[in-house]
Design a protein around this motif. Structure first.
Motif, PDB file in Angstrom:
ATOM      1  N   VAL A  63      90.195 137.116  68.531  1.00  0.00           N
ATOM      2  CA  VAL A  63      91.531 137.428  69.049  1.00  0.00           C
ATOM      3  C   VAL A  63      91.530 137.441  70.572  1.00  0.00           C
ATOM      4  CG1 VAL A  63      93.329 139.198  69.149  1.00  0.00           C
ATOM      5  CG2 VAL A  63      92.173 138.719  66.977  1.00  0.00           C
ATOM      6  N   GLU A  64      90.537 138.132  71.169  1.00  0.00           N
ATOM      7  CA  GLU A  64      90.487 138.269  72.628  1.00  0.00           C
ATOM      8  C   GLU A  64      90.269 136.935  73.329  1.00  0.00           C
ATOM      9  OE1 GLU A  64      87.410 141.135  73.148  1.00  0.00           O
ATOM     10  OE2 GLU A  64      88.561 142.743  72.185  1.00  0.00           O
ATOM     11  N   ASN A  65      89.551 136.028  72.672  1.00  0.00           N
ATOM     12  CA  ASN A  65      89.267 134.727  73.282  1.00  0.00           C
ATOM     13  C   ASN A  65      90.219 133.627  72.798  1.00  0.00           C
ATOM     14  OD1 ASN A  65      86.594 134.955  74.954  1.00  0.00           O
ATOM     15  ND2 ASN A  65      86.250 136.162  73.108  1.00  0.00           N
ATOM     16  N   ASN A  66      91.229 134.069  72.010  1.00  0.00           N
ATOM     17  CA  ASN A  66      92.265 133.147  71.551  1.00  0.00           C
ATOM     18  C   ASN A  66      91.678 131.897  70.896  1.00  0.00           C
ATOM     19  OD1 ASN A  66      94.971 132.520  71.178  1.00  0.00           O
ATOM     20  ND2 ASN A  66      95.106 131.331  73.088  1.00  0.00           N
ATOM     21  N   ILE A  67      90.750 132.102  69.977  1.00  0.00           N
ATOM     22  CA  ILE A  67      90.091 130.992  69.292  1.00  0.00           C
ATOM     23  C   ILE A  67      90.842 130.683  68.001  1.00  0.00           C
ATOM     24  CG2 ILE A  67      87.939 130.189  68.242  1.00  0.00           C
ATOM     25  CD1 ILE A  67      86.467 132.218  70.034  1.00  0.00           C
ATOM     26  N   ASP A  68      91.215 129.435  67.817  1.00  0.00           N
ATOM     27  CA  ASP A  68      91.922 129.007  66.606  1.00  0.00           C
ATOM     28  C   ASP A  68      90.892 128.548  65.573  1.00  0.00           C
ATOM     29  OD1 ASP A  68      93.602 128.071  64.662  1.00  0.00           O
ATOM     30  OD2 ASP A  68      94.333 126.340  65.812  1.00  0.00           O
ATOM     31  N   ILE A  69      90.766 129.309  64.492  1.00  0.00           N
ATOM     32  CA  ILE A  69      89.826 128.914  63.440  1.00  0.00           C
ATOM     33  C   ILE A  69      90.559 128.492  62.160  1.00  0.00           C
ATOM     34  CG2 ILE A  69      87.962 130.360  64.327  1.00  0.00           C
ATOM     35  CD1 ILE A  69      88.608 132.399  62.124  1.00  0.00           C
ATOM     36  N   ASP A  70      91.878 128.487  62.196  1.00  0.00           N
ATOM     37  CA  ASP A  70      92.653 128.191  60.989  1.00  0.00           C
ATOM     38  C   ASP A  70      92.595 126.722  60.591  1.00  0.00           C
ATOM     39  OD1 ASP A  70      93.548 130.784  60.474  1.00  0.00           O
ATOM     40  OD2 ASP A  70      95.179 130.597  61.928  1.00  0.00           O
ATOM     41  N   HIS A  71      92.327 125.842  61.542  1.00  0.00           N
ATOM     42  CA  HIS A  71      92.391 124.409  61.245  1.00  0.00           C
ATOM     43  C   HIS A  71      91.032 123.723  61.441  1.00  0.00           C
ATOM     44  CE1 HIS A  71      96.476 125.693  62.560  1.00  0.00           C
ATOM     45  NE2 HIS A  71      96.803 125.082  61.432  1.00  0.00           N
ATOM     46  N   LEU A  72      89.957 124.465  61.243  1.00  0.00           N
ATOM     47  CA  LEU A  72      88.623 123.893  61.423  1.00  0.00           C
ATOM     48  C   LEU A  72      88.309 122.864  60.335  1.00  0.00           C
ATOM     49  CD1 LEU A  72      86.306 126.912  62.369  1.00  0.00           C
ATOM     50  CD2 LEU A  72      87.215 125.149  63.875  1.00  0.00           C
ATOM     51  N   ARG A  73      87.692 121.766  60.742  1.00  0.00           N
ATOM     52  CA  ARG A  73      87.226 120.764  59.780  1.00  0.00           C
ATOM     53  C   ARG A  73      85.712 120.649  59.796  1.00  0.00           C
ATOM     54  NH1 ARG A  73      91.599 115.750  60.224  1.00  0.00           N
ATOM     55  NH2 ARG A  73      93.444 116.981  59.637  1.00  0.00           N
ATOM     56  N   GLU A  74      85.086 121.289  60.766  1.00  0.00           N
ATOM     57  CA  GLU A  74      83.625 121.291  60.847  1.00  0.00           C
ATOM     58  C   GLU A  74      83.182 122.632  61.405  1.00  0.00           C
ATOM     59  OE1 GLU A  74      83.136 119.074  65.167  1.00  0.00           O
ATOM     60  OE2 GLU A  74      83.088 117.872  63.335  1.00  0.00           O
ATOM     61  N   PRO A  75      81.889 123.000  61.221  1.00  0.00           N
ATOM     62  CA  PRO A  75      81.409 124.313  61.689  1.00  0.00           C
ATOM     63  C   PRO A  75      81.607 124.488  63.193  1.00  0.00           C
ATOM     64  CG  PRO A  75      79.802 123.283  60.228  1.00  0.00           C
ATOM     65  CD  PRO A  75      80.837 122.238  60.527  1.00  0.00           C
ATOM     66  N   LEU A  76      81.973 125.717  63.578  1.00  0.00           N
ATOM     67  CA  LEU A  76      82.180 126.042  64.994  1.00  0.00           C
ATOM     68  C   LEU A  76      81.345 127.274  65.336  1.00  0.00           C
ATOM     69  CD1 LEU A  76      83.746 125.778  67.718  1.00  0.00           C
ATOM     70  CD2 LEU A  76      85.450 127.326  66.733  1.00  0.00           C
ATOM     71  N   ALA A 104      81.750 129.966  62.310  1.00  0.00           N
ATOM     72  CA  ALA A 104      82.831 129.828  61.330  1.00  0.00           C
ATOM     73  C   ALA A 104      82.629 128.469  60.677  1.00  0.00           C
ATOM     74  CB  ALA A 104      84.188 129.908  62.008  1.00  0.00           C
ATOM     75  N   ASP A 105      82.496 128.465  59.353  1.00  0.00           N
ATOM     76  CA  ASP A 105      82.133 127.229  58.665  1.00  0.00           C
ATOM     77  C   ASP A 105      83.082 126.990  57.484  1.00  0.00           C
ATOM     78  OD1 ASP A 105      80.991 125.102  57.353  1.00  0.00           O
ATOM     79  OD2 ASP A 105      78.929 125.816  57.621  1.00  0.00           O
ATOM     80  N   MET A 116      68.832 135.689  64.204  1.00  0.00           N
ATOM     81  CA  MET A 116      69.670 135.628  63.007  1.00  0.00           C
ATOM     82  C   MET A 116      70.824 134.662  63.233  1.00  0.00           C
ATOM     83  SD  MET A 116      71.687 138.761  61.168  1.00  0.00           S
ATOM     84  CE  MET A 116      73.167 138.438  60.206  1.00  0.00           C
ATOM     85  N   VAL A 117      71.049 133.786  62.260  1.00  0.00           N
ATOM     86  CA  VAL A 117      72.189 132.868  62.285  1.00  0.00           C
ATOM     87  C   VAL A 117      73.059 133.174  61.075  1.00  0.00           C
ATOM     88  CG1 VAL A 117      72.956 130.465  62.233  1.00  0.00           C
ATOM     89  CG2 VAL A 117      70.838 131.079  63.449  1.00  0.00           C
ATOM     90  N   SER A 118      74.332 133.512  61.325  1.00  0.00           N
ATOM     91  CA  SER A 118      75.282 133.826  60.256  1.00  0.00           C
ATOM     92  C   SER A 118      76.365 132.760  60.208  1.00  0.00           C
ATOM     93  CB  SER A 118      75.931 135.194  60.488  1.00  0.00           C
ATOM     94  OG  SER A 118      75.015 136.226  60.247  1.00  0.00           O
ATOM     95  N   ARG A 119      76.598 132.238  59.014  1.00  0.00           N
ATOM     96  CA  ARG A 119      77.693 131.293  58.778  1.00  0.00           C
ATOM     97  C   ARG A 119      78.638 131.924  57.772  1.00  0.00           C
ATOM     98  NH1 ARG A 119      76.670 126.068  60.553  1.00  0.00           N
ATOM     99  NH2 ARG A 119      74.572 125.809  61.403  1.00  0.00           N
ATOM    100  N   LYS A 120      79.915 131.994  58.137  1.00  0.00           N
ATOM    101  CA  LYS A 120      80.882 132.682  57.283  1.00  0.00           C
ATOM    102  C   LYS A 120      82.091 131.800  57.009  1.00  0.00           C
ATOM    103  CE  LYS A 120      79.731 137.452  57.994  1.00  0.00           C
ATOM    104  NZ  LYS A 120      80.180 138.559  57.172  1.00  0.00           N
ATOM    105  N   PRO A 121      82.695 131.974  55.827  1.00  0.00           N
ATOM    106  CA  PRO A 121      83.973 131.300  55.585  1.00  0.00           C
ATOM    107  C   PRO A 121      85.016 131.772  56.595  1.00  0.00           C
ATOM    108  CG  PRO A 121      83.065 132.236  53.545  1.00  0.00           C
ATOM    109  CD  PRO A 121      82.254 132.780  54.671  1.00  0.00           C
TER     110      PRO A 121
END
Length: 274
Positions: free
Chosen positions: A164-177, A217-218, A148-153
């Motif tokens: 949160v635990e991995n301190n990933i910044d998704i607020d400034h994404l310009r491409e899928p991560l 995160a897309d 299963m592949v899930s892509r979410k806003p």
């Protein structure tokens, strides 16, 4: 001559009146064949006073541990941390519990044994996924793999423990991560508000440890997009769905509709699908 007496209505209780619970309660109030809305449980009754007062037949407002006494079916649609408090009293009394927070069920799997010992049932609705009928059928034979592949806003993923635990910044994404790749069990721990769909898929098929999941995160999508591929001895099939988020961006609109469809089946004269 056979006895044609009608069955009495099944009493339904709803635990939680968020974006899912309010739709389910309203549908029950408007009328579902053979069912009646008997009770609800909410953290802050005053907050929901206007909604409940607007129903044709306002239900009783009870504590979660009282729902099993007041209803034949208890519908859990609260934050996942409350799953046990809602489900345990119900199945102890031999009632049915409809579980929306399927991910939390993995961490409380002893509830399944408790239900079995007391004549209760735990029902996981299809939720935000299509094709669980096909997965259930394939599992009667042999399923080789489920992916299963899930892509979410981005907004629907904020605050997830894994991020949160991995301190990933998704607020400034310009491409899928790609945030995560692993088993459905691991995904449910890292994304408890987002991946109930993956757990439902795993329970229908080959289990949470063999069902493999990717989470992206897309910033380019506005819907929760899921693509599933199943390889089995009976069939090879894939399915894709794009769910419109509800008022809660972590939850698709179709989740509430799925529970309503499940409830309609409980006493329906014509029942389509497994």
């Amino acid at each position: 001559m056979t006895d044609q007496r009608p069955l009495s209505d099944l009493r339904v209780a709803v635990a939680g009146l968020g974006s899912i619970g309010t739709k389910i309660a309203a549908a029950l109030d408007q009328g579902i064949e053979g069912l009646t809305l008997a009770a609800v449980a909410v953290r802050d009754p005053a907050k929901h006073q206007a909604f409940l007062g607007g129903l044709r037949r306002p239900p009783r407002v009870l504590a979660v541990e009282e729902l099993g006494d007041a209803a034949d079916i208890v519908v859990e649609c609260a934050p996942s941390k409350h799953l046990r408090a809602i489900v345990e009293p119900a199945v102890k009394r031999g009632r049915a519990a409809v579980v929306v927070s399927a991910g939390a069920l993995l961490e409380n799997s002893d509830l399944i044994d408790l239900a079995r010992a007391n004549g209760g049932r735990i029902i996981v609705p299809t939720g935000a996924l299509i094709g669980l009928d096909a997965v259930n059928a394939a599992a009667i034979g042999t399923i080789h793999s489920v992916k299963m592949v899930s892509r979410k806003p981005v907004d629907g993923l904020k605050g997830a423990p894994f991020i949160v635990e991995n301190n990933i910044d998704i607020d400034h994404l310009r491409e899928p991560l790609k945030l995560f790749e692993g088993s459905a069990r691991e995904a449910a721990k890292g994304f408890p508000a987002n991946l109930n769909v993956a757990v439902a898929l795993s329970l229908a098929g080959i289990g949470p440890d063999r069902t493999m999941v990717q989470i992206w995160a897309d910033p380019g999508v506005t819907r929760n997009v899921h693509r599933i591929e199943v390889e089995a001895d009976s069939a090879r099939f894939s399915m894709s769905i794009e769910n419109v988020p509800s008022e809660n961006p972590k939850t698709g609109m179709i989740t509430a509709l799925s529970v309503i469809a499940l409830l309609r089946k409980q006493r329906a004269t014509l029942c389509v699908g497994t």
